[in-house]
Design a protein around this motif. Structure first.
Motif, PDB file in Angstrom:
ATOM      1  N   LEU A 199      56.649  61.525 -14.134  1.00  0.00           N
ATOM      2  CA  LEU A 199      55.819  62.680 -14.467  1.00  0.00           C
ATOM      3  C   LEU A 199      56.136  63.823 -13.510  1.00  0.00           C
ATOM      4  N   PRO A 200      56.613  64.970 -14.001  1.00  0.00           N
ATOM      5  CA  PRO A 200      56.802  66.124 -13.124  1.00  0.00           C
ATOM      6  C   PRO A 200      55.490  66.450 -12.412  1.00  0.00           C
ATOM      7  N   TYR A 201      55.576  66.734 -11.111  1.00  0.00           N
ATOM      8  CA  TYR A 201      54.379  66.855 -10.278  1.00  0.00           C
ATOM      9  C   TYR A 201      54.577  67.996  -9.298  1.00  0.00           C
ATOM     10  N   ALA A 202      53.553  68.839  -9.185  1.00  0.00           N
ATOM     11  CA  ALA A 202      53.572  69.912  -8.188  1.00  0.00           C
ATOM     12  C   ALA A 202      52.185  70.054  -7.589  1.00  0.00           C
ATOM     13  N   CYS A 203      52.156  70.601  -6.384  1.00  0.00           N
ATOM     14  CA  CYS A 203      50.906  70.747  -5.626  1.00  0.00           C
ATOM     15  C   CYS A 203      50.576  72.222  -5.448  1.00  0.00           C
ATOM     16  N   LEU A 204      49.359  72.586  -5.793  1.00  0.00           N
ATOM     17  CA  LEU A 204      48.817  73.905  -5.497  1.00  0.00           C
ATOM     18  C   LEU A 204      47.843  73.724  -4.346  1.00  0.00           C
ATOM     19  N   ALA A 205      48.294  74.056  -3.135  1.00  0.00           N
ATOM     20  CA  ALA A 205      47.497  73.806  -1.929  1.00  0.00           C
ATOM     21  C   ALA A 205      46.806  75.086  -1.477  1.00  0.00           C
ATOM     22  N   LEU A 206      45.515  74.994  -1.238  1.00  0.00           N
ATOM     23  CA  LEU A 206      44.725  76.104  -0.715  1.00  0.00           C
ATOM     24  C   LEU A 206      44.338  75.778   0.723  1.00  0.00           C
ATOM     25  N   VAL A 207      44.695  76.655   1.643  1.00  0.00           N
ATOM     26  CA  VAL A 207      44.336  76.461   3.050  1.00  0.00           C
ATOM     27  C   VAL A 207      42.865  76.819   3.231  1.00  0.00           C
ATOM     28  N   VAL A 208      42.084  75.859   3.741  1.00  0.00           N
ATOM     29  CA  VAL A 208      40.640  76.084   3.898  1.00  0.00           C
ATOM     30  C   VAL A 208      40.203  76.085   5.349  1.00  0.00           C
ATOM     31  N   ASN A 209      41.124  75.804   6.268  1.00  0.00           N
ATOM     32  CA  ASN A 209      40.772  75.849   7.690  1.00  0.00           C
ATOM     33  C   ASN A 209      42.041  75.806   8.530  1.00  0.00           C
ATOM     34  N   PRO A 210      41.994  76.378   9.746  1.00  0.00           N
ATOM     35  CA  PRO A 210      43.107  76.165  10.673  1.00  0.00           C
ATOM     36  C   PRO A 210      43.082  74.717  11.143  1.00  0.00           C
ATOM     37  N   ALA A 211      44.250  74.107  11.265  1.00  0.00           N
ATOM     38  CA  ALA A 211      44.308  72.733  11.753  1.00  0.00           C
ATOM     39  C   ALA A 211      43.851  72.674  13.215  1.00  0.00           C
ATOM     40  N   ALA A 212      43.586  71.471  13.697  1.00  0.00           N
ATOM     41  CA  ALA A 212      43.079  71.276  15.058  1.00  0.00           C
ATOM     42  C   ALA A 212      43.996  71.931  16.088  1.00  0.00           C
ATOM     43  N   GLY A 213      43.386  72.716  16.971  1.00  0.00           N
ATOM     44  CA  GLY A 213      44.143  73.399  18.011  1.00  0.00           C
ATOM     45  C   GLY A 213      44.727  74.728  17.595  1.00  0.00           C
ATOM     46  N   LYS A 214      44.551  75.094  16.331  1.00  0.00           N
ATOM     47  CA  LYS A 214      45.113  76.352  15.829  1.00  0.00           C
ATOM     48  C   LYS A 214      44.071  77.466  15.772  1.00  0.00           C
ATOM     49  N   SER A 215      42.909  77.208  16.318  1.00  0.00           N
ATOM     50  CA  SER A 215      41.842  78.200  16.355  1.00  0.00           C
ATOM     51  C   SER A 215      40.985  77.919  17.576  1.00  0.00           C
ATOM     52  N   ASN A 216      40.263  78.935  18.035  1.00  0.00           N
ATOM     53  CA  ASN A 216      39.382  78.771  19.190  1.00  0.00           C
ATOM     54  C   ASN A 216      37.996  78.250  18.810  1.00  0.00           C
ATOM     55  N   VAL A 217      37.772  78.045  17.515  1.00  0.00           N
ATOM     56  CA  VAL A 217      36.452  77.592  17.063  1.00  0.00           C
ATOM     57  C   VAL A 217      36.571  76.177  16.512  1.00  0.00           C
ATOM     58  N   LEU A 218      35.459  75.455  16.532  1.00  0.00           N
ATOM     59  CA  LEU A 218      35.436  74.113  15.970  1.00  0.00           C
ATOM     60  C   LEU A 218      35.565  74.161  14.461  1.00  0.00           C
ATOM     61  N   ILE A 219      36.200  73.142  13.903  1.00  0.00           N
ATOM     62  CA  ILE A 219      36.299  73.014  12.452  1.00  0.00           C
ATOM     63  C   ILE A 219      34.980  72.435  11.946  1.00  0.00           C
ATOM     64  N   THR A 220      34.332  73.144  11.047  1.00  0.00           N
ATOM     65  CA  THR A 220      33.058  72.676  10.496  1.00  0.00           C
ATOM     66  C   THR A 220      33.156  72.579   8.978  1.00  0.00           C
ATOM     67  N   MET A 221      32.395  71.657   8.410  1.00  0.00           N
ATOM     68  CA  MET A 221      32.377  71.525   6.957  1.00  0.00           C
ATOM     69  C   MET A 221      31.788  72.774   6.308  1.00  0.00           C
ATOM     70  N   ALA A 222      30.868  73.435   6.989  1.00  0.00           N
ATOM     71  CA  ALA A 222      30.275  74.654   6.436  1.00  0.00           C
ATOM     72  C   ALA A 222      31.343  75.729   6.238  1.00  0.00           C
ATOM     73  N   ALA A 223      32.228  75.881   7.235  1.00  0.00           N
ATOM     74  CA  ALA A 223      33.292  76.875   7.125  1.00  0.00           C
ATOM     75  C   ALA A 223      34.281  76.492   6.029  1.00  0.00           C
ATOM     76  N   ILE A 224      34.595  75.201   5.933  1.00  0.00           N
ATOM     77  CA  ILE A 224      35.508  74.734   4.890  1.00  0.00           C
ATOM     78  C   ILE A 224      34.909  74.990   3.509  1.00  0.00           C
ATOM     79  N   GLU A 225      33.619  74.709   3.367  1.00  0.00           N
ATOM     80  CA  GLU A 225      32.963  74.922   2.079  1.00  0.00           C
ATOM     81  C   GLU A 225      32.949  76.391   1.690  1.00  0.00           C
ATOM     82  N   ARG A 226      32.774  77.277   2.679  1.00  0.00           N
ATOM     83  CA  ARG A 226      32.839  78.713   2.377  1.00  0.00           C
ATOM     84  C   ARG A 226      34.224  79.095   1.871  1.00  0.00           C
ATOM     85  N   ALA A 227      35.255  78.579   2.523  1.00  0.00           N
ATOM     86  CA  ALA A 227      36.624  78.881   2.099  1.00  0.00           C
ATOM     87  C   ALA A 227      36.897  78.343   0.697  1.00  0.00           C
TER      88      ALA A 227
END
Length: 245
Positions: A199-227
């Motif tokens: 089956l031909p397969y492709a991914c449409l990926a949406l970035v919803v947060n900076p990965a660990a260490g890529k931001s000065n703020v903690l990763i929270t589910m609230a921020a991910i849900e907003r994104a």
């Protein structure tokens, strides 16, 4: 006409605008899929839809029955698959709200049922997985992203981790050294199972947060849900363009 199947991830447990003609409750040799396969019409075209984590969202990434999901979609008539994935951004270009159409993947998962070719086999089968994502389908997604005016990267390396926890700073640093651009938890074994079923397969990926260490703020589910809330409208518009094309 190609019948597309859309696998919805976090934030896409249902497809608004899908006129449902059937909800297929399928059993497979690998058990039950995450949810019924919905057959219907979307953007004027027949389409199949499956919620990867169930509806409501209840199945964690490491417990998704990927084999049952892919088998059920194939049995329902799918000829190509678009997987929607929420991911973290590793490279600087992969900011929140950015789209990525990965062309490669690195599998960091363990213990997942990852192949149809096991058990009492007549012969051993190896599939070519050099290029895990279908080039033609990626091009269609790229054209739709351009038409919608979305910021996106036409290629990238998806690093797939086990979950359900998020990664450590050291793990993300390692993945960056490995060449990963984005990180998620559901890209494998979904991609290789699609390949085993041809089956031909492709991914449409949406970035919803900076990965660990890529931001000065903690990763929270609230921020991910907003994104997710902000990005899913664009995801659906892109899917509609691909289906209507």
């Amino acid at each position: 006409m190609t019948v597309y199947a859309i696998i919805g991830g976090t934030g896409l447990t249902q497809l608004d605008g899908l006129t449902i003609t059937a909800a297929l409750h399928l059993d497979t040799p690998y058990g039950a899929p995450s949810a019924p396969v919905l057959r219907g019409e979307y953007a004027g075209r027949e389409v199949l839809f499956l919620a990867r984590h169930g509806h409501p969202h209840r199945i964690p990434p490491h417990q998704v029955n990927y084999r049952a999901n892919l088998w059920a979609l194939r049995e329902s008539g799918a000829k190509a698959i678009i997987a929607v994935n929420a991911v973290g951004g590793i490279q600087a270009a992969m900011g929140t709200g950015h789209f990525c159409l990965p062309h490669q993947i690195i599998d960091y998962t363990s213990g997942r049922a990852h192949t149809f070719y096991e058990g009492e086999l007549e012969h051993v089968t190896h599939v070519d997985f050099s290029h895990p994502y279908d080039a033609e389908l990626r091009e269609k997604l790229a054209g739709a992203l351009v038409a919608e005016g979305c910021a996106f990267s036409a290629q990238g390396v998806y690093g797939c981790t086990q979950g359900p926890r998020l990664e450590t700073v050291a793990e993300i640093a390692r993945m960056e050294r490995d060449g990963c651009d984005i990180v998620g938890m559901t890209g494998m074994p979904e991609a290789v199972l699609a390949r085993e079923l041809a089956l031909p397969y492709a991914c449409l990926a949406l970035v919803v947060n900076p990965a660990a260490g890529k931001s000065n703020v903690l990763i929270t589910m609230a921020a991910i849900e907003r994104a997710l809330d902000e990005g899913m409208g664009r995801v659906k518009a892109v899917l509609a363009r691909v289906l209507a094309g």
